[in-house]
Scaffold this motif. Structure first.
Motif, PDB file in Angstrom:
ATOM      1  N   MET A 109       0.726  -1.248  -0.049  1.00  0.00           N
ATOM      2  CA  MET A 109      -0.044  -0.023  -0.021  1.00  0.00           C
ATOM      3  C   MET A 109       0.821   1.446  -0.030  1.00  0.00           C
ATOM      4  N   ILE A 110       2.120   1.064   0.680  1.00  0.00           N
ATOM      5  CA  ILE A 110       2.796   2.463   0.548  1.00  0.00           C
ATOM      6  C   ILE A 110       4.137   2.409  -0.461  1.00  0.00           C
ATOM      7  N   GLU A 111       4.168   1.392  -1.322  1.00  0.00           N
ATOM      8  CA  GLU A 111       5.196   1.242  -2.258  1.00  0.00           C
ATOM      9  C   GLU A 111       4.964   2.283  -3.314  1.00  0.00           C
ATOM     10  N   ALA A 112       5.909   3.168  -3.497  1.00  0.00           N
ATOM     11  CA  ALA A 112       5.852   4.286  -4.419  1.00  0.00           C
ATOM     12  C   ALA A 112       5.028   5.342  -4.036  1.00  0.00           C
ATOM     13  N   SER A 113       4.567   5.514  -2.696  1.00  0.00           N
ATOM     14  CA  SER A 113       3.720   6.592  -2.379  1.00  0.00           C
ATOM     15  C   SER A 113       4.475   7.959  -2.199  1.00  0.00           C
ATOM     16  N   GLN A 114       3.688   8.809  -2.849  1.00  0.00           N
ATOM     17  CA  GLN A 114       4.326  10.250  -2.930  1.00  0.00           C
ATOM     18  C   GLN A 114       3.405  10.916  -1.960  1.00  0.00           C
ATOM     19  N   GLN A 115       2.720  10.597  -0.929  1.00  0.00           N
ATOM     20  CA  GLN A 115       1.957  11.233  -0.059  1.00  0.00           C
ATOM     21  C   GLN A 115       2.454  11.201   1.408  1.00  0.00           C
ATOM     22  N   SER A 116       3.495  10.601   1.882  1.00  0.00           N
ATOM     23  CA  SER A 116       4.010  10.638   3.189  1.00  0.00           C
ATOM     24  C   SER A 116       4.579  11.921   3.429  1.00  0.00           C
ATOM     25  N   LEU A 117       4.392  12.508   4.478  1.00  0.00           N
ATOM     26  CA  LEU A 117       4.536  13.913   4.722  1.00  0.00           C
ATOM     27  C   LEU A 117       5.380  14.105   6.081  1.00  0.00           C
ATOM     28  N   LEU A 118       6.252  15.027   5.937  1.00  0.00           N
ATOM     29  CA  LEU A 118       7.142  15.524   6.936  1.00  0.00           C
ATOM     30  C   LEU A 118       6.456  17.083   7.180  1.00  0.00           C
ATOM     31  N   ARG A 119       6.251  17.202   8.443  1.00  0.00           N
ATOM     32  CA  ARG A 119       5.977  18.411   9.038  1.00  0.00           C
ATOM     33  C   ARG A 119       6.786  18.787  10.079  1.00  0.00           C
ATOM     34  N   VAL A 120       7.477  20.306   9.699  1.00  0.00           N
ATOM     35  CA  VAL A 120       8.072  20.783  10.774  1.00  0.00           C
ATOM     36  C   VAL A 120       7.417  21.785  11.455  1.00  0.00           C
ATOM     37  N   LEU A 121       7.109  21.729  12.858  1.00  0.00           N
ATOM     38  CA  LEU A 121       6.005  22.128  13.543  1.00  0.00           C
ATOM     39  C   LEU A 121       6.634  22.923  14.699  1.00  0.00           C
ATOM     40  N   HIS A 122       6.159  24.331  14.693  1.00  0.00           N
ATOM     41  CA  HIS A 122       6.523  25.377  15.691  1.00  0.00           C
ATOM     42  C   HIS A 122       5.357  25.597  16.471  1.00  0.00           C
TER      43      HIS A 122
END
Length: 245
Positions: A109-122
């Protein structure tokens, strides 16, 4: 996890959030990348007030200040690989009646996913008059798994199965793993989503900001989570509820 890299990201992005340059990367409502101001921040499902936070959404395909991109790119790759390994373990140790609910293997399900998100949070410093505002009201994450390295300050709370709020210790070498709503959905509720919040500070802590760096692991949009949802339809529904779409 490279703790030194995480601490450098916190220092560099804290400085970035203190500049006006952040507004040049204003969030894109369709792509959901870029800078989210205090006025654009999400509100937890069921809450009217927006969380008192600003943040930047980083995807490898999205926008990012050039001077800050290399470190985020490096950490993103580390965190995604770590999250993939954890998801494979979840899949391996799921009971047969649960894994039979999966439309395909979790790792597929996550193979080649472009949706994983890194959030830099302040979470900015607050005044006494802002204590009624939530830093992050109680909520669950949308995705499969959330990888959460130690923030640079306390405040995270987790809701126990008994209904008690537990203060999470804030050790510099720790990494927390939260289950998200999509994993709950795809497992027909076997893996319950982690309810958590970031408490509004008091006393001297009011004047202290807080940095955090969650990685949200997402499947591909077309993945069937359940008879009622694909990953895309589920994400869209939640973004509407959060007030950012």
């Amino acid at each position: 996890m490279d703790i030194g890299l995480i601490q450098k990201i916190y220092r560099d992005w804290r400085a970035f959030f203190a500049t006006q340059n952040k507004f040049a990367y204003a969030m894109d409502r369709e792509k959901q990348d870029g800078y989210f101001s205090l006025e654009q921040a999400e509100h937890a499902k069921g809450f009217a007030l927006r969380d008192f936070k600003e943040y930047y959404h980083y995807y490898p395909w999205g926008r990012c200040p050039e001077s800050l991109k290399a470190d985020l790119e490096c950490y993103y790759d580390q965190a995604v690989e770590f999250a993939k390994t954890l998801l494979i373990w979840v899949e391996q140790y799921s009971p047969l009646d649960v894994s039979q609910c999966f439309s395909e293997s979790l790792s597929a399900m996550i193979e080649a996913s472009q949706q994983s998100l890194l959030r830099v949070l302040h979470y900015p410093p607050m005044t006494a008059g802002q204590q009624q505002l939530p830093r992050a009201a109680p909520h669950e994450d949308i995705n499969f798994l959330t990888i959460l390295p130690a923030a640079d300050g306390p405040g995270l709370k987790i809701l126990s199965q008994e209904g008690d709020w537990i203060d999470v210790p804030n050790r510099p070498d720790q990494v927390l793993i939260n289950i998200g709503d999509m994993l709950q959905e795809v497992s027909a509720g076997y893996f319950p989503s982690t309810t958590h919040q970031v408490a509004t500070p008091s006393g001297e802590e009011l004047s202290q900001g807080r940095m955090s760096l969650p990685l949200f692991l997402h499947p591909r949009p077309e993945v069937v989570l359940s008879p009622r949802h694909t990953a895309e339809s589920y994400l869209h529904e939640r973004l509407l509820e959060l007030g950012v779409a």
